[in-house]
Design an enzyme around this catalytic site. Structure first.
Site, PDB file in Angstrom:
ATOM      1  N   GLY A 135     -33.368 -40.726  20.879  1.00  0.00           N
ATOM      2  CA  GLY A 135     -32.985 -39.828  21.910  1.00  0.00           C
ATOM      3  C   GLY A 135     -33.844 -38.767  22.256  1.00  0.00           C
ATOM      4  O   GLY A 135     -33.304 -37.536  22.688  1.00  0.00           O
ATOM      5  N   SER A 150     -30.752 -39.727  15.675  1.00  0.00           N
ATOM      6  CA  SER A 150     -30.427 -38.893  14.544  1.00  0.00           C
ATOM      7  C   SER A 150     -30.561 -37.406  14.517  1.00  0.00           C
ATOM      8  O   SER A 150     -31.558 -36.881  14.897  1.00  0.00           O
ATOM      9  CB  SER A 150     -31.473 -39.495  13.690  1.00  0.00           C
ATOM     10  OG  SER A 150     -31.510 -38.465  12.484  1.00  0.00           O
ATOM     11  N   ILE A 203     -32.998 -36.197  12.141  1.00  0.00           N
ATOM     12  CA  ILE A 203     -34.512 -36.311  12.433  1.00  0.00           C
ATOM     13  C   ILE A 203     -34.910 -35.480  13.643  1.00  0.00           C
ATOM     14  O   ILE A 203     -35.870 -34.427  13.723  1.00  0.00           O
ATOM     15  CB  ILE A 203     -34.923 -37.621  12.529  1.00  0.00           C
ATOM     16  CG1 ILE A 203     -34.753 -38.459  11.380  1.00  0.00           C
ATOM     17  CG2 ILE A 203     -36.319 -37.673  13.027  1.00  0.00           C
ATOM     18  CD1 ILE A 203     -34.984 -39.873  11.520  1.00  0.00           C
ATOM     19  N   VAL A 257     -41.355 -30.933  22.425  1.00  0.00           N
ATOM     20  CA  VAL A 257     -42.639 -30.277  23.171  1.00  0.00           C
ATOM     21  C   VAL A 257     -42.446 -31.329  24.463  1.00  0.00           C
ATOM     22  O   VAL A 257     -41.806 -32.262  24.616  1.00  0.00           O
ATOM     23  CB  VAL A 257     -43.842 -30.348  22.727  1.00  0.00           C
ATOM     24  CG1 VAL A 257     -44.066 -29.362  21.536  1.00  0.00           C
ATOM     25  CG2 VAL A 257     -44.243 -31.785  21.923  1.00  0.00           C
ATOM     26  N   LYS A 314     -44.736 -26.731  39.608  1.00  0.00           N
ATOM     27  CA  LYS A 314     -46.000 -26.609  38.977  1.00  0.00           C
ATOM     28  C   LYS A 314     -46.706 -27.158  40.278  1.00  0.00           C
ATOM     29  O   LYS A 314     -46.468 -28.501  40.745  1.00  0.00           O
ATOM     30  CB  LYS A 314     -46.088 -27.737  37.698  1.00  0.00           C
ATOM     31  CG  LYS A 314     -47.650 -28.035  37.564  1.00  0.00           C
ATOM     32  CD  LYS A 314     -47.416 -28.773  36.109  1.00  0.00           C
ATOM     33  CE  LYS A 314     -48.935 -29.363  35.679  1.00  0.00           C
ATOM     34  NZ  LYS A 314     -48.901 -30.302  34.906  1.00  0.00           N
ATOM     35  N   ILE A 329     -44.671 -38.059  30.080  1.00  0.00           N
ATOM     36  CA  ILE A 329     -43.464 -38.335  30.732  1.00  0.00           C
ATOM     37  C   ILE A 329     -43.730 -39.469  31.929  1.00  0.00           C
ATOM     38  O   ILE A 329     -42.739 -40.243  31.957  1.00  0.00           O
ATOM     39  CB  ILE A 329     -42.932 -37.110  30.877  1.00  0.00           C
ATOM     40  CG1 ILE A 329     -42.588 -36.259  29.651  1.00  0.00           C
ATOM     41  CG2 ILE A 329     -41.393 -37.297  31.920  1.00  0.00           C
ATOM     42  CD1 ILE A 329     -42.064 -34.753  30.147  1.00  0.00           C
ATOM     43  N   TYR A 339     -63.776 -42.328  43.546  1.00  0.00           N
ATOM     44  CA  TYR A 339     -62.600 -43.278  43.936  1.00  0.00           C
ATOM     45  C   TYR A 339     -61.346 -43.177  43.142  1.00  0.00           C
ATOM     46  O   TYR A 339     -61.435 -42.800  41.850  1.00  0.00           O
ATOM     47  CB  TYR A 339     -63.450 -44.584  44.137  1.00  0.00           C
ATOM     48  CG  TYR A 339     -63.757 -45.085  42.694  1.00  0.00           C
ATOM     49  CD1 TYR A 339     -64.862 -44.837  42.160  1.00  0.00           C
ATOM     50  CD2 TYR A 339     -62.899 -46.027  42.072  1.00  0.00           C
ATOM     51  CE1 TYR A 339     -65.153 -45.396  41.019  1.00  0.00           C
ATOM     52  CE2 TYR A 339     -63.255 -46.479  40.920  1.00  0.00           C
ATOM     53  CZ  TYR A 339     -64.488 -46.160  40.186  1.00  0.00           C
ATOM     54  OH  TYR A 339     -64.617 -46.700  39.120  1.00  0.00           O
TER      55      TYR A 339
HETATM   56  C1  LIG Z   1     -48.325 -31.432  21.398  1.00  0.00           C
HETATM   57  C2  LIG Z   1     -47.696 -32.129  22.489  1.00  0.00           C
HETATM   58  C3  LIG Z   1     -47.494 -31.597  23.689  1.00  0.00           C
HETATM   59  C4  LIG Z   1     -46.999 -32.609  24.747  1.00  0.00           C
HETATM   60  N1  LIG Z   1     -46.947 -32.048  26.037  1.00  0.00           N
HETATM   61  C5  LIG Z   1     -46.473 -32.896  26.979  1.00  0.00           C
HETATM   62  C6  LIG Z   1     -46.537 -32.381  28.402  1.00  0.00           C
HETATM   63  O1  LIG Z   1     -46.677 -31.430  28.713  1.00  0.00           O
HETATM   64  N2  LIG Z   1     -46.132 -33.423  29.148  1.00  0.00           N
HETATM   65  C7  LIG Z   1     -45.968 -34.766  29.063  1.00  0.00           C
HETATM   66  O2  LIG Z   1     -45.667 -35.273  29.900  1.00  0.00           O
HETATM   67  N3  LIG Z   1     -45.918 -35.091  27.725  1.00  0.00           N
HETATM   68  C8  LIG Z   1     -46.203 -34.329  26.690  1.00  0.00           C
HETATM   69  N4  LIG Z   1     -46.258 -34.420  25.264  1.00  0.00           N
HETATM   70  C9  LIG Z   1     -45.713 -35.948  25.125  1.00  0.00           C
HETATM   71  C10 LIG Z   1     -44.266 -36.480  25.287  1.00  0.00           C
HETATM   72  O3  LIG Z   1     -44.028 -36.263  26.517  1.00  0.00           O
HETATM   73  C11 LIG Z   1     -43.403 -35.568  24.472  1.00  0.00           C
HETATM   74  O4  LIG Z   1     -43.899 -35.433  23.210  1.00  0.00           O
HETATM   75  C12 LIG Z   1     -42.120 -36.377  24.398  1.00  0.00           C
HETATM   76  O5  LIG Z   1     -41.219 -35.231  24.634  1.00  0.00           O
HETATM   77  C13 LIG Z   1     -41.827 -37.289  23.114  1.00  0.00           C
HETATM   78  O6  LIG Z   1     -40.864 -38.096  23.391  1.00  0.00           O
HETATM   79  P1  LIG Z   1     -40.244 -39.191  22.752  1.00  0.00           P
HETATM   80  O7  LIG Z   1     -38.950 -39.400  23.090  1.00  0.00           O
HETATM   81  O8  LIG Z   1     -41.185 -40.233  22.425  1.00  0.00           O
HETATM   82  O9  LIG Z   1     -40.537 -38.834  20.870  1.00  0.00           O
HETATM   83  P2  LIG Z   1     -39.288 -37.724  20.260  1.00  0.00           P
HETATM   84  O10 LIG Z   1     -39.122 -36.407  20.799  1.00  0.00           O
HETATM   85  O11 LIG Z   1     -40.247 -37.562  18.821  1.00  0.00           O
HETATM   86  O12 LIG Z   1     -37.980 -38.484  19.865  1.00  0.00           O
HETATM   87  C14 LIG Z   1     -37.932 -39.489  18.848  1.00  0.00           C
HETATM   88  C15 LIG Z   1     -36.351 -39.916  18.774  1.00  0.00           C
HETATM   89  O13 LIG Z   1     -36.154 -40.684  18.054  1.00  0.00           O
HETATM   90  C16 LIG Z   1     -35.078 -40.489  17.005  1.00  0.00           C
HETATM   91  N5  LIG Z   1     -35.492 -41.453  15.629  1.00  0.00           N
HETATM   92  C17 LIG Z   1     -36.740 -41.297  15.094  1.00  0.00           C
HETATM   93  N6  LIG Z   1     -36.387 -42.114  13.690  1.00  0.00           N
HETATM   94  C18 LIG Z   1     -35.180 -42.510  13.777  1.00  0.00           C
HETATM   95  C19 LIG Z   1     -34.346 -43.079  12.978  1.00  0.00           C
HETATM   96  N7  LIG Z   1     -34.934 -43.576  11.630  1.00  0.00           N
HETATM   97  N8  LIG Z   1     -33.148 -43.269  13.076  1.00  0.00           N
HETATM   98  C20 LIG Z   1     -32.578 -42.810  14.294  1.00  0.00           C
HETATM   99  N9  LIG Z   1     -32.972 -42.224  15.429  1.00  0.00           N
HETATM  100  C21 LIG Z   1     -34.460 -41.775  15.014  1.00  0.00           C
HETATM  101  C22 LIG Z   1     -35.181 -38.777  16.985  1.00  0.00           C
HETATM  102  O14 LIG Z   1     -34.047 -38.341  16.362  1.00  0.00           O
HETATM  103  C23 LIG Z   1     -35.565 -38.547  18.352  1.00  0.00           C
HETATM  104  O15 LIG Z   1     -34.322 -38.569  18.965  1.00  0.00           O
HETATM  105  C24 LIG Z   1     -46.623 -33.944  24.514  1.00  0.00           C
HETATM  106  C25 LIG Z   1     -46.606 -34.447  22.975  1.00  0.00           C
HETATM  107  C26 LIG Z   1     -47.292 -33.652  22.076  1.00  0.00           C
HETATM  108  C27 LIG Z   1     -47.417 -34.317  20.827  1.00  0.00           C
END
Ligand SMILES: Cc1cc2nc3c(=O)[nH]c(=O)nc-3n(C[C@H](O)[C@H](O)[C@H](O)COP(=O)(O)OP(=O)(O)OC[C@H]3O[C@@H](n4cnc5c(N)ncnc54)[C@H](O)[C@@H]3O)c2cc1C
Length: 499
Positions: free
Chosen positions: A14, A40, A43, A48, A79, A341, A424
């Protein structure tokens, strides 16, 4: 491959990816699907990911998200692009904006006319012919029915997740809180059948969307889909992030400031600033990175800095059997151009186009995976360009970036620009010609001879056209409100959003 009808979707995770998938699927297909999301609290999310690019507005429109409501709920700002500082050389500054450079003709892009004007002695920059770029430099912003302006947002990642969650729950999503401790597969096919939580609860499904972040609990830990490592081209593998108080008005740009072993982001929201130093651990250790970040931020920190580790690259297949990976579980290019995103949005849209109502077929899987591969590789090339096209030789990191091998596709593109002033946007490519030219010029790549079609106008006619174009942009920008004032009257977030 599997003719079982797909009616029950289980989203594991989530974070931004999970709730974004939940919002899109529930809005478009909620009436015909049963959707469950597991997250969770123990977790948590990575927290970010707060800068975006303009296609997010199209995605929000498809979901009929009201802009003002969304911006108030997420303390968002506008932005217009990214201000790059110290990249090609120390003290260099350029804006990669979301705007178009002048007006192209059928035969050639506008920068050819600009190149000719420089040859004729006009002291202007290509950016002088880009409305969004000039507004960004002036710290101005407005939206109005008669104003053609291309923009994206900065927002609070945690609040965005909450906003999408409320949106999806209103459309019937079932949310289950708990930690997944086991993934059960079919004995013969290996298809995922259910997720077992620590509480013992079993959640069954037909199609599973892995949004568990870098863990890739389903796509990698269970299905071993493989990972293509790009760290030979994108050497940063770590980030240290800290939020600070906002001091002064928020500018309508993300700042990206090159440091000696990486770069620092600065993302202004309505109530605070997101900061982070992205760095290569073989050139800088964690403690030095934290010190460097804290020494360079402007406002007082609101938290302790925390280090995140990543490997740039992509999952070899992002749809494997009955599991589709979205977000960080599908790969990570790096945050320099705020593309993650966007890739989540494209991924869930592609899944909805190819949705396997009548059973999962290899043909749909292959098309999905090929689309993701092309998109990620083309985006990767654009990011590598920023690192490689540098004249900095003041640190081991920058010397490494300058001398490292680069993808052949990017090398060819740079050669085309150097030899022919040709840029291009290829098929399925996210970044437009305007982006390529702004960044290539900003990174001090010198274009070769311009297209002869730029000579069709006489000297005086061309110079008058260009002068009029510049003044028309300058006049429009002068009349626009300061970005912070526009935000205050258009979408000011209530205090409850950040308390
Ligand atoms: C340093 C950094 C900067 C970033 N900046 C940008 C930005 O400016 N713009 C952009 O577009 N993207 C950016 N990103 C990339 C990305 O958009 C974000 O990191 C994004 O918020 C990550 O989303 P996610 O949902 O993939 O992962 P997470 O936010 O890590 O979500 C994982 C989910 O899975 C759940 N989960 C994991 N294991 C389990 C389990 N065993 N049981 C139940 N639940 C579990 C967690 O609880 C959580 O809800 C950035 C990434 C990084 C690392």
């Amino acid at each position: 491959m599997n003719t079982k009808a797909v009616n029950r979707i289980v989203i594991a995770g989530g974070g931004t990816a999970g709730w974004l998938a939940a919002a899109a699927l529930s809005h478009q297909l909620g009436s015909v699907l049963e959707i469950t999301l597991i997250e969770s609290d123990e977790i948590g999310t990575i927290g970010v990911g707060e800068a975006t690019i303009p296609p997010i507005r199209v995605f929000h429109k498809l979901l009929q998200i009201d802009e003002q409501e969304f911006m108030r709920a997420t303390a968002a700002t506008f932005k217009l692009g990214i201000l790059f500082e110290n990249w090609a050389r120390k003290n260099d500054r350029y804006v990669h904006s979301f705007g178009r450079n002048g007006k192209p003709t059928w035969l050639c892009e506008f920068h050819n006319f600009w190149l000719r004007s420089v040859e004729l002695g006009v002291k202007s920059e290509l950016g002088d012919y880009c409305f969004e770029l000039q507004a960004a430099k002036a710290g101005k912003f407005a939206t109005a029915p008669n104003l053609d302006i291309n923009y994206a947002y900065h927002f609070d990642a945690g609040q965005y997740g909450k906003f999408l969650r409320a949106f999806a729950e209103r459309r019937g999503i079932r949310r289950v809180e708990g930690k997944i401790k086991e993934v059960r597969q079919h004995g013969e096919t290996g298809f995922i059948e259910s997720l077992v939580l620590q509480s013992g609860q079993v959640v069954d499904g037909d199609l599973f969307i892995d949004c568990t972040g870098f863990r890739g609990l389903l796509i990698e830990q269970t299905l071993a889909s493989g990972y293509e490592d790009w760290s030979n081209w994108l050497p940063c593998d770590s980030a240290v992030a800290v939020q600070t108080e906002l001091i002064g008005p928020a500018p309508p740009v993300t700042r990206s400031i090159a440091h000696d072993a990486g770069w620092r982001w600065c993302i202004p929201l309505q109530h605070r600033v997101g900061n982070g130093l992205v760095f290569a651990s073989r050139f800088l250790d964690d403690e030095s990175a934290k010190r460097e970040l804290l020494a360079s931020i402007a406002g007082p920190p609101l938290m302790q800095p925390r280090v995140l580790r990543f490997t740039t690259g992509r999952r070899k297949v992002t749809w494997n059997k009955n599991c589709v990976a979205l977000g960080l579980s599908s790969g990570f290019i790096e945050p320099l151009e705020s593309t993650s995103i966007h890739l989540m949005m494209v991924g869930v849209t592609r899944l909805m186009h190819l949705f396997p109502f009548g059973g999962i077929k290899q043909s749909a899987i292959d098309l999905y995976n090929e689309g993701t591969r092309i998109e990620m590789e083309k985006t990767r090339d654009f990011i590598v360009l920023h690192y490689h096209a540098t004249q900095r030789d003041d640190s081991a990191f920058w010397r490494h970036c300058r001398d490292m091998p680069i993808p052949d596709t990017l090398r060819e593109r740079i050669r085309l620009f150097k030899e022919n002033a040709y840029a291009y946007q290829g098929d399925s490519e996210l970044f437009r010609v305007d982006s390529w030219t702004q960044v290539m010029l900003g990174q001090r790549i010198t274009p070769g001879p311009y297209h002869p079609a730029a000579r069709v106008l006489g000297d005086n006619e061309l110079l008058k056209f260009l002068a009029d174009y510049r003044s028309s942009i300058a006049e429009t920008v002068a009349k626009m409100p300061v970005h912070q004032d526009f935000v205050n009257q258009y979408c000011k977030a209530p205090n409850s959003v950040w308390q």
